[in-house]
Design an enzyme around this catalytic site. Structure first.
Site, short mmCIF file in Angstrom:
data_model
loop_
_atom_site.label_atom_id
_atom_site.label_comp_id
_atom_site.label_asym_id
_atom_site.label_seq_id
_atom_site.Cartn_x
_atom_site.Cartn_y
_atom_site.Cartn_z
N GLY A 53 0.89 -1.18 -0.01
CA GLY A 53 -0.10 0.06 0.06
C GLY A 53 0.73 1.24 0.03
O GLY A 53 0.40 2.52 -0.51
N ASP A 112 -4.60 2.26 11.32
CA ASP A 112 -5.86 2.38 11.96
C ASP A 112 -5.79 1.56 13.02
O ASP A 112 -5.56 2.16 14.11
CB ASP A 112 -6.66 1.68 10.83
CG ASP A 112 -6.47 0.38 10.05
OD1 ASP A 112 -5.64 -0.48 10.58
OD2 ASP A 112 -7.17 0.36 9.01
#
Length: 186
Positions: A53, A112
């Site tokens: 990512g 997160d």
């Protein structure tokens, strides 16, 4: 991918709506690069890029920093579909020669829950770097489950699933120059 008048996109039959524009991302990445340049002036850090990512963010950030340093890649996984499995797997480990005694810039796309960094940072620390600067493009503090020191944050976002600018949904969406969030109202 299907694009309509509202700039919504469809990936694997799920709708996503715009969250962060390409211009906003590029401006913020430039600011983060300048901050790194000031913090590590004259140094030659090792840039540790979290695959898959963070590759787009890392390329832009490294260029924006104008720092001369080596780049190495690390690959972990914790997601399946749109949810974290909560279990972190290390698929590609860093080369100790690129870490030991070096200033590291650890580049992550999104923090997160914090579980990936909680599992991975001790692995890096065992290799005895001089310092670690954790930089993330996106941070979801409302979703964070474990304490974690993040040195530089691009954007603080709500706990929505996002794609684009390197982030994907089951392999799709990494090529998008902006960031989109799952449109649960669709």
């Amino acid at each position: 991918m299907d694009s309509g008048k509202t700039d919504r996109i469809i990936l694997h039959n799920l709708p996503f709506k715009p969250m962060l524009t390409e211009a906003a991302i590029q401006q913020r990445v430039g600011e983060l690069g300048q901050t790194l340049r000031e913090r590590l002036a004259g140094g030659q850090p090792s840039f540790v890029v979290m695959l898959k990512g963070a590759f787009v963010f890392a390329a832009d950030l490294i260029r924006a920093s104008r720092l001369n340093g080596e780049v190495c890649f690390v690959r972990t996984s914790s997601y399946r579909g749109t949810a974290s499995e909560g279990k972190v797997r290390l698929h590609l480990a860093p080369d100790p020669a690129e870490i030991t005694g070096r200033d590291l810039v650890l580049i992550e796309d999104i923090v997160d829950s914090g579980y990936t960094m909680q599992a991975f940072l001790p692995e890096l620390e065992r290799l005895q770097p001089r310092s670690i600067t954790l930089v993330t493009l996106l941070h979801k503090p409302e979703a964070q489950q474990v304490p974690l020191k993040i040195d530089l944050v691009g954007f603080v976002i709500p706990p929505h699933f996002v794609v684009g600018y390197g982030l994907d949904y089951d392999g799709l969406g990494r090529h998008l120059p902006a960031i989109y969030q799952l449109d649960e109202q669709y």
